[in-house]
Design a protein around this motif. Structure first.
Motif, mmCIF file in Angstrom:
data_model
loop_
_atom_site.group_PDB
_atom_site.id
_atom_site.type_symbol
_atom_site.label_atom_id
_atom_site.label_comp_id
_atom_site.label_asym_id
_atom_site.label_seq_id
_atom_site.Cartn_x
_atom_site.Cartn_y
_atom_site.Cartn_z
ATOM 1 N N ASN A 235 0.835 -1.188 0.000
ATOM 2 C CA ASN A 235 0.000 0.000 0.000
ATOM 3 C C ASN A 235 0.877 1.247 0.000
ATOM 4 O O ASN A 235 1.787 1.394 0.819
ATOM 5 C CB ASN A 235 -0.919 0.007 1.215
ATOM 6 C CG ASN A 235 -1.968 -1.091 1.137
ATOM 7 O OD1 ASN A 235 -2.380 -1.473 0.036
ATOM 8 N ND2 ASN A 235 -2.392 -1.593 2.281
ATOM 9 N N VAL B 83 2.586 8.301 -3.935
ATOM 10 C CA VAL B 83 1.992 8.282 -5.281
ATOM 11 C C VAL B 83 2.333 9.566 -6.027
ATOM 12 O O VAL B 83 2.725 9.538 -7.204
ATOM 13 C CB VAL B 83 0.472 8.085 -5.195
ATOM 14 C CG1 VAL B 83 -0.186 8.330 -6.564
ATOM 15 C CG2 VAL B 83 0.134 6.684 -4.705
ATOM 16 N N LYS C 131 -12.476 4.421 -0.312
ATOM 17 C CA LYS C 131 -11.834 4.291 0.991
ATOM 18 C C LYS C 131 -12.746 4.621 2.183
ATOM 19 O O LYS C 131 -12.474 4.191 3.280
ATOM 20 C CB LYS C 131 -10.600 5.199 1.052
ATOM 21 C CG LYS C 131 -9.601 4.952 -0.074
ATOM 22 C CD LYS C 131 -8.919 3.615 0.056
ATOM 23 C CE LYS C 131 -7.895 3.638 1.175
ATOM 24 N NZ LYS C 131 -7.122 2.376 1.226
ATOM 25 N N GLU D 167 -3.577 9.672 -10.546
ATOM 26 C CA GLU D 167 -3.904 8.251 -10.627
ATOM 27 C C GLU D 167 -2.622 7.481 -10.946
ATOM 28 O O GLU D 167 -1.837 7.906 -11.795
ATOM 29 C CB GLU D 167 -4.959 8.020 -11.708
ATOM 30 C CG GLU D 167 -5.513 6.609 -11.752
ATOM 31 C CD GLU D 167 -6.695 6.501 -12.704
ATOM 32 O OE1 GLU D 167 -6.808 5.439 -13.363
ATOM 33 O OE2 GLU D 167 -7.496 7.456 -12.784
ATOM 34 N N CYS E 80 -1.679 -2.720 -8.583
ATOM 35 C CA CYS E 80 -2.704 -1.989 -7.852
ATOM 36 C C CYS E 80 -2.881 -0.610 -8.482
ATOM 37 O O CYS E 80 -1.946 -0.048 -9.051
ATOM 38 C CB CYS E 80 -2.303 -1.853 -6.383
ATOM 39 S SG CYS E 80 -3.604 -1.210 -5.304
ATOM 40 N N THR E 81 -4.099 -0.088 -8.395
ATOM 41 C CA THR E 81 -4.396 1.243 -8.920
ATOM 42 C C THR E 81 -4.817 2.153 -7.763
ATOM 43 O O THR E 81 -5.636 1.752 -6.929
ATOM 44 C CB THR E 81 -5.525 1.193 -9.969
ATOM 45 O OG1 THR E 81 -5.084 0.423 -11.092
ATOM 46 C CG2 THR E 81 -5.880 2.599 -10.451
ATOM 47 N N TYR E 82 -4.230 3.337 -7.737
ATOM 48 C CA TYR E 82 -4.528 4.323 -6.697
ATOM 49 C C TYR E 82 -5.096 5.578 -7.342
ATOM 50 O O TYR E 82 -4.634 6.002 -8.403
ATOM 51 C CB TYR E 82 -3.259 4.713 -5.925
ATOM 52 C CG TYR E 82 -2.521 3.569 -5.279
ATOM 53 C CD1 TYR E 82 -2.709 3.268 -3.939
ATOM 54 C CD2 TYR E 82 -1.614 2.801 -6.015
ATOM 55 C CE1 TYR E 82 -2.012 2.227 -3.326
ATOM 56 C CE2 TYR E 82 -0.925 1.759 -5.418
ATOM 57 C CZ TYR E 82 -1.127 1.474 -4.081
ATOM 58 O OH TYR E 82 -0.448 0.451 -3.504
ATOM 59 N N VAL F 173 -5.654 9.518 -6.092
ATOM 60 C CA VAL F 173 -5.300 10.439 -5.006
ATOM 61 C C VAL F 173 -5.893 11.813 -5.285
ATOM 62 O O VAL F 173 -5.743 12.350 -6.387
ATOM 63 C CB VAL F 173 -3.768 10.556 -4.863
ATOM 64 C CG1 VAL F 173 -3.390 11.646 -3.866
ATOM 65 C CG2 VAL F 173 -3.173 9.223 -4.445
ATOM 66 N N VAL G 252 -5.529 9.300 -0.436
ATOM 67 C CA VAL G 252 -5.897 8.194 -1.322
ATOM 68 C C VAL G 252 -7.399 7.969 -1.179
ATOM 69 O O VAL G 252 -7.876 7.563 -0.115
ATOM 70 C CB VAL G 252 -5.128 6.909 -0.977
ATOM 71 C CG1 VAL G 252 -5.595 5.760 -1.872
ATOM 72 C CG2 VAL G 252 -3.633 7.120 -1.137
ATOM 73 N N GLN H 18 -8.683 2.757 -4.136
ATOM 74 C CA GLN H 18 -7.566 1.829 -4.295
ATOM 75 C C GLN H 18 -8.125 0.435 -4.540
ATOM 76 O O GLN H 18 -9.077 0.015 -3.880
ATOM 77 C CB GLN H 18 -6.687 1.822 -3.034
ATOM 78 C CG GLN H 18 -5.538 0.830 -3.074
ATOM 79 C CD GLN H 18 -4.740 0.832 -1.796
ATOM 80 O OE1 GLN H 18 -4.803 1.767 -1.007
ATOM 81 N NE2 GLN H 18 -3.982 -0.223 -1.572
#
Length: 441
Positions: free
Chosen positions: A4, A10, A190, A236, A242-244, A246, A257, A260
């Motif tokens: 994470n 990021v 989230k 992004e 994994c895709t985040y 923000v 974030v 996610q």
């Protein structure tokens, strides 16, 4: 299991990818290509010319018009599945091919394909982004393909694949759009029951009903409309695992974030779609627009046209060369009135230059060699465009044999082959992502 990342990490990764000199040079070239297509670029002229006169730009629309005509006449490759000659397998293959074709047609609409082909021909770089939403939703809402702006994409690409191992994006959304983006799909965001927003310039959460937040309406009641329409800076990041998403603070390199999820696409959810590929190691020379030859010739034509037009339009102002005879010079020296020759004084629109000789009017003429070069470039451009439009409406309407028509069709297919192969390969990667998402979902 993916590690994470924090919002700060990021954003730092995005900045590092953005500052890569090779890809930054590529983005600058892409921007100039877009300006040429839009006829907003300013052709280069020598300093001595721009110091004396105002530049006159006469950019051509041929690049835009040629791209429009060719894209309108393009056809994609057929969708086929290699099968066994056995009848029982043929039935299964027919069903597989039908399902494949329907899914592909749903993901890659004519609008998506036209936009990507324009990007291949003009920009030289483009991306497909495969979006996976709620698996319980209908297909068109669960799985979609979008084309992000390559100017806001920061990435690296290896030699053996067109799926970037890391991809960062930077873009803006309204607070309402961001809420719909991150809250759709249930548990992927989230904070359940809250929407992301900026509270005094810092990323924060505001309680809101989920059903209201994901509604399709432009804005919802009960929340200040101004807050919902505020533009937010979003980063992004997709690291293939994994895709985040923000939400950045208004200032600095911190944020929150807000979304996610581990990728279900078997790697990156992005596919690179170039126009034309070379063996160069430099990104700006490796991926070029398919219309690169036409664009280069047109750029040179625009430069010469601007120079000729600038000289011609500025020729209305007379240039006067003033005499300074030996007698006049001696008298001036006696009284201390001698001064160096200047570059020219503007008097009532006329350029006055003082010289040692009798005065006369100088007529500005275009160098005939420039006209010859311009004529040659225009001939080159005509040849390139004619090759691009080897099959036009006029050709179809002319009386001709079926064999002759088929020859032109085959020529057109071969000519478009390299670009369509890149497009076709990217679509196959997206279909692989779909298969993987359905398998793990």
């Amino acid at each position: 299991m993916a590690n994470n990342l924090t919002a700060h990490e990021v954003i730092q990764i995005k900045d590092a990818l953005k500052n890569d000199s090779g890809y930054a040079a590529l983005r600058r070239d892409v921007e100039r290509r877009h300006e040429q297509h839009a006829m907003t670029d300013v052709p280069w002229l020598p300093d001595w010319m721009t110091r004396q006169w105002d530049k006159v730009n006469m950019n051509s629309a041929d690049v835009m018009q040629t791209a429009q005509r060719v894209i309108a006449d393009m056809a994609s490759y057929y969708t086929t599945v290699t099968v066994s000659a056995e009848d029982e397998y043929q039935v299964r293959a027919d069903k597989a091919e039908k399902g494949y074709a329907l899914a592909r047609a749903d993901l890659f609409s004519s609008r998506i394909r036209s936009r990507m082909r324009w990007s291949q021909r003009i920009r030289g770089v483009g991306f497909y982004h495969f979006l996976c939403g709620d698996p319980m939703a209908e297909f068109s809402k669960c799985f979609q393909v979008e084309i992000p702006d390559p100017m806001g994409c920061f990435y690296t690409i290896g030699d053996d694949t067109l799926r970037p191992p890391v991809m960062a994006r930077e873009y803006t959304l309204t607070a309402r759009q961001l809420s719909q983006k991150v809250m759709a799909g249930g548990l992927n965001y989230k904070r359940e029951g809250a929407r992301p927003w900026l509270n005094n310039g810092k990323a924060d959460w505001q309680a809101i009903d989920v059903d209201v937040a994901t509604d399709d309406s432009p804005y919802v009641s009960g929340i200040d409309v101004k807050d919902q329409l505020e533009r937010l800076n979003v980063v992004e990041y997709d690291d293939s695992y994994c895709t985040y998403v923000v939400l950045k603070n208004r200032e600095g390199d911190e944020g929150e974030v807000v979304w996610q999820r581990e990728n279900v696409t078997g790697g990156s959810a992005y596919v690179f779609v170039p126009g034309y590929i070379t063996d160069s190691r430099e990104p700006r020379e490796r991926w070029l627009p398919y219309d690169w030859a036409l664009m280069n010739v047109q750029h040179n034509i625009d430069v010469l046209t601007a120079a000729i037009s600038t000289i011609g339009m500025s020729g209305a102002a007379t240039q006067v060369l003033m005499e300074r005879t030996p007698e006049l010079m001696a008298a001036a020296m006696q009284y201390g009135l001698v001064r160096p020759t200047n570059e020219g004084d503007q008097v009532n629109g006329d350029t006055i230059i003082e010289l040692n000789g009798r005065p006369y009017f100088r007529e500005m003429k275009v160098d005939p060699n420039l006209l010859l070069v311009l004529e040659g470039l225009r001939a080159d451009k005509t040849g390139i465009i004619n090759a691009e439009l080897s099959l036009t409406v006029g050709d179809v309407e002319k009386p001709q044999t079926l064999g002759g028509f088929q020859i032109k069709m085959d020529s057109r297919k071969r000519q478009q082959g390299p670009m369509l192969e890149n497009e076709d390969g990217a679509e196959r990667e997206v279909m692989f992502m779909l298969k993987h998402a359905l398998t793990v979902g």
